[in-house]
Design a protein around this motif. Structure first.
Motif, PDB file in Angstrom:
ATOM      1  N   PHE A  79       0.830  -1.206   0.000  1.00  0.00           N
ATOM      2  CA  PHE A  79       0.000   0.000   0.000  1.00  0.00           C
ATOM      3  C   PHE A  79       0.864   1.255   0.000  1.00  0.00           C
ATOM      4  O   PHE A  79       0.552   2.245  -0.668  1.00  0.00           O
ATOM      5  CB  PHE A  79      -0.931  -0.003   1.208  1.00  0.00           C
ATOM      6  CG  PHE A  79      -1.967   1.080   1.184  1.00  0.00           C
ATOM      7  CD1 PHE A  79      -3.043   1.011   0.317  1.00  0.00           C
ATOM      8  CD2 PHE A  79      -1.857   2.180   2.023  1.00  0.00           C
ATOM      9  CE1 PHE A  79      -4.008   2.013   0.282  1.00  0.00           C
ATOM     10  CE2 PHE A  79      -2.809   3.189   2.000  1.00  0.00           C
ATOM     11  CZ  PHE A  79      -3.889   3.106   1.126  1.00  0.00           C
ATOM     12  N   LEU A  80       1.976   1.218   0.746  1.00  0.00           N
ATOM     13  CA  LEU A  80       2.881   2.363   0.798  1.00  0.00           C
ATOM     14  C   LEU A  80       3.513   2.619  -0.568  1.00  0.00           C
ATOM     15  O   LEU A  80       3.568   3.769  -1.037  1.00  0.00           O
ATOM     16  CB  LEU A  80       3.965   2.117   1.848  1.00  0.00           C
ATOM     17  CG  LEU A  80       5.023   3.215   2.010  1.00  0.00           C
ATOM     18  CD1 LEU A  80       4.364   4.527   2.406  1.00  0.00           C
ATOM     19  CD2 LEU A  80       6.064   2.807   3.049  1.00  0.00           C
ATOM     20  N   PHE A  82       2.305   1.730  -3.448  1.00  0.00           N
ATOM     21  CA  PHE A  82       1.242   2.182  -4.354  1.00  0.00           C
ATOM     22  C   PHE A  82       0.979   3.677  -4.196  1.00  0.00           C
ATOM     23  O   PHE A  82       0.866   4.414  -5.186  1.00  0.00           O
ATOM     24  CB  PHE A  82      -0.033   1.388  -4.084  1.00  0.00           C
ATOM     25  CG  PHE A  82      -1.233   1.877  -4.849  1.00  0.00           C
ATOM     26  CD1 PHE A  82      -1.378   1.585  -6.195  1.00  0.00           C
ATOM     27  CD2 PHE A  82      -2.210   2.643  -4.223  1.00  0.00           C
ATOM     28  CE1 PHE A  82      -2.478   2.048  -6.908  1.00  0.00           C
ATOM     29  CE2 PHE A  82      -3.310   3.106  -4.916  1.00  0.00           C
ATOM     30  CZ  PHE A  82      -3.444   2.810  -6.267  1.00  0.00           C
ATOM     31  N   GLN A  83       0.873   4.137  -2.951  1.00  0.00           N
ATOM     32  CA  GLN A  83       0.600   5.548  -2.698  1.00  0.00           C
ATOM     33  C   GLN A  83       1.748   6.431  -3.187  1.00  0.00           C
ATOM     34  O   GLN A  83       1.525   7.490  -3.794  1.00  0.00           O
ATOM     35  CB  GLN A  83       0.367   5.780  -1.198  1.00  0.00           C
ATOM     36  CG  GLN A  83      -0.928   5.198  -0.663  1.00  0.00           C
ATOM     37  CD  GLN A  83      -2.148   5.867  -1.266  1.00  0.00           C
ATOM     38  OE1 GLN A  83      -2.150   7.059  -1.545  1.00  0.00           O
ATOM     39  NE2 GLN A  83      -3.204   5.086  -1.487  1.00  0.00           N
ATOM     40  N   LEU A  84       2.975   6.003  -2.932  1.00  0.00           N
ATOM     41  CA  LEU A  84       4.134   6.777  -3.383  1.00  0.00           C
ATOM     42  C   LEU A  84       4.213   6.808  -4.903  1.00  0.00           C
ATOM     43  O   LEU A  84       4.598   7.819  -5.500  1.00  0.00           O
ATOM     44  CB  LEU A  84       5.416   6.188  -2.792  1.00  0.00           C
ATOM     45  CG  LEU A  84       5.577   6.298  -1.272  1.00  0.00           C
ATOM     46  CD1 LEU A  84       6.848   5.602  -0.817  1.00  0.00           C
ATOM     47  CD2 LEU A  84       5.589   7.760  -0.829  1.00  0.00           C
ATOM     48  N   GLN A  86       1.604   6.552  -6.970  1.00  0.00           N
ATOM     49  CA  GLN A  86       0.505   7.384  -7.458  1.00  0.00           C
ATOM     50  C   GLN A  86       0.859   8.869  -7.400  1.00  0.00           C
ATOM     51  O   GLN A  86       0.438   9.655  -8.251  1.00  0.00           O
ATOM     52  CB  GLN A  86      -0.758   7.124  -6.633  1.00  0.00           C
ATOM     53  CG  GLN A  86      -1.424   5.786  -6.907  1.00  0.00           C
ATOM     54  CD  GLN A  86      -2.058   5.725  -8.282  1.00  0.00           C
ATOM     55  OE1 GLN A  86      -1.476   5.196  -9.224  1.00  0.00           O
ATOM     56  NE2 GLN A  86      -3.256   6.284  -8.406  1.00  0.00           N
ATOM     57  N   GLN A  87       1.618   9.250  -6.399  1.00  0.00           N
ATOM     58  CA  GLN A  87       2.000  10.652  -6.229  1.00  0.00           C
ATOM     59  C   GLN A  87       3.276  11.008  -6.997  1.00  0.00           C
ATOM     60  O   GLN A  87       3.737  12.149  -6.931  1.00  0.00           O
ATOM     61  CB  GLN A  87       2.198  10.956  -4.739  1.00  0.00           C
ATOM     62  CG  GLN A  87       0.941  10.810  -3.898  1.00  0.00           C
ATOM     63  CD  GLN A  87      -0.114  11.835  -4.247  1.00  0.00           C
ATOM     64  OE1 GLN A  87       0.205  12.969  -4.629  1.00  0.00           O
ATOM     65  NE2 GLN A  87      -1.385  11.458  -4.123  1.00  0.00           N
ATOM     66  N   LEU A 111       0.087  12.629   2.916  1.00  0.00           N
ATOM     67  CA  LEU A 111       0.823  11.451   2.465  1.00  0.00           C
ATOM     68  C   LEU A 111       2.018  11.187   3.363  1.00  0.00           C
ATOM     69  O   LEU A 111       2.356  10.025   3.638  1.00  0.00           O
ATOM     70  CB  LEU A 111       1.284  11.648   1.020  1.00  0.00           C
ATOM     71  CG  LEU A 111       2.090  10.495   0.398  1.00  0.00           C
ATOM     72  CD1 LEU A 111       1.262   9.217   0.383  1.00  0.00           C
ATOM     73  CD2 LEU A 111       2.547  10.862  -1.013  1.00  0.00           C
ATOM     74  N   ILE A 114       0.587   9.528   6.563  1.00  0.00           N
ATOM     75  CA  ILE A 114       0.160   8.153   6.271  1.00  0.00           C
ATOM     76  C   ILE A 114       1.363   7.266   5.983  1.00  0.00           C
ATOM     77  O   ILE A 114       1.454   6.130   6.460  1.00  0.00           O
ATOM     78  CB  ILE A 114      -0.821   8.138   5.084  1.00  0.00           C
ATOM     79  CG1 ILE A 114      -2.124   8.840   5.463  1.00  0.00           C
ATOM     80  CG2 ILE A 114      -1.107   6.704   4.641  1.00  0.00           C
ATOM     81  CD1 ILE A 114      -3.097   8.979   4.317  1.00  0.00           C
ATOM     82  N   GLY A 115       2.306   7.804   5.213  1.00  0.00           N
ATOM     83  CA  GLY A 115       3.503   7.040   4.892  1.00  0.00           C
ATOM     84  C   GLY A 115       4.316   6.704   6.124  1.00  0.00           C
ATOM     85  O   GLY A 115       4.852   5.597   6.247  1.00  0.00           O
TER      86      GLY A 115
END
Length: 209
Positions: A79-80, A82-84, A86-87, A111, A114-115
């Motif tokens: 998930f981490l 994926f988020q990084l 996406q940004q 972010l 959350i990260g």
């Protein structure tokens, strides 16, 4: 905060009700058998355990903690990433065009928070995974004797939901057990317990008196 938990010790080690429990007429042998049945211990492995060894048949008791740690690592790590991704953070790092400090400075605050949380959970899962693997590879158990008690804690959410955790406490060492096993241990009696040295997973137990 809405998700904040208020921990309430409904039954605890210091409970007068628990410490004043009367001992039953159950013999040490019968109580040992009852503990083994409730916790799925195999008393035939006591020979190896008394030598400080983890029997081959007890390795399965470590598989569940191993899988939980592995799932925690894969979920939070995936998930981490994926988020990084996406940004666009990963592409910035991979290109090498911007220094780490600049990438972190320009990262959205949400972010970043959350990260940070995901990273801490990931490291926690990784630590537990390593400890479990070392217990598996080491194949050793620790033996400890002392007075035993049961402990139950309940945490309550603001929405009214509760979470109950059950433990055996022997010689001031606390071990998580399933709810159906909590009523088997008799408070104030002496026990000999066997557990893994790092994760402190209970693998066998004897009543001594």
């Amino acid at each position: 905060m809405a998700n904040q938990k208020r921990k309430i010790n409904v039954f605890s080690l210091g409970s007068n009700d628990f410490r004043s429990d009367m001992k039953s007429d159950m013999t040490a042998g019968d109580l040992t058998n009852a503990l083994a049945q409730a916790n799925r211990f195999d008393l035939s492995y006591l020979v190896e355990n008394t030598r400080g060894e983890l029997a081959q048949g007890q390795l399965g008791l470590l598989i569940s903690p191993l899988l939980v740690s592995l799932i925690l690592i894969l979920f939070t790590g995936g998930f981490l990433v994926f988020q990084l991704s996406q940004q666009g953070i990963i592409s910035q790092i991979a290109s090498g065009g911007n220094p780490w400090t600049e990438v972190l400075t320009n990262m959205p605050q949400g972010l970043l928070i959350i990260g940070g949380i995901l990273l801490l959970v990931f490291l926690y899962g990784l630590y537990n995974l390593v400890q479990t693997v070392l217990d598996l590879v080491g194949g050793a158990v620790v033996c400890l004797e002392g007075t035993g008690w049961r402990k139950i804690t309940t945490s309550r959410d603001d929405d009214g939901s509760t979470t109950t955790r059950t433990y055996y406490v022997v010689a001031d060492q606390k071990f998580s057990v399933k709810k159906n096993a909590i009523g088997v241990i008799e408070n104030g009696r002496n026990y000999r317990i066997y557990f893994t040295p790092r994760r402190k997973i209970l693998v066998n137990m004897e009543a001594l008196d």
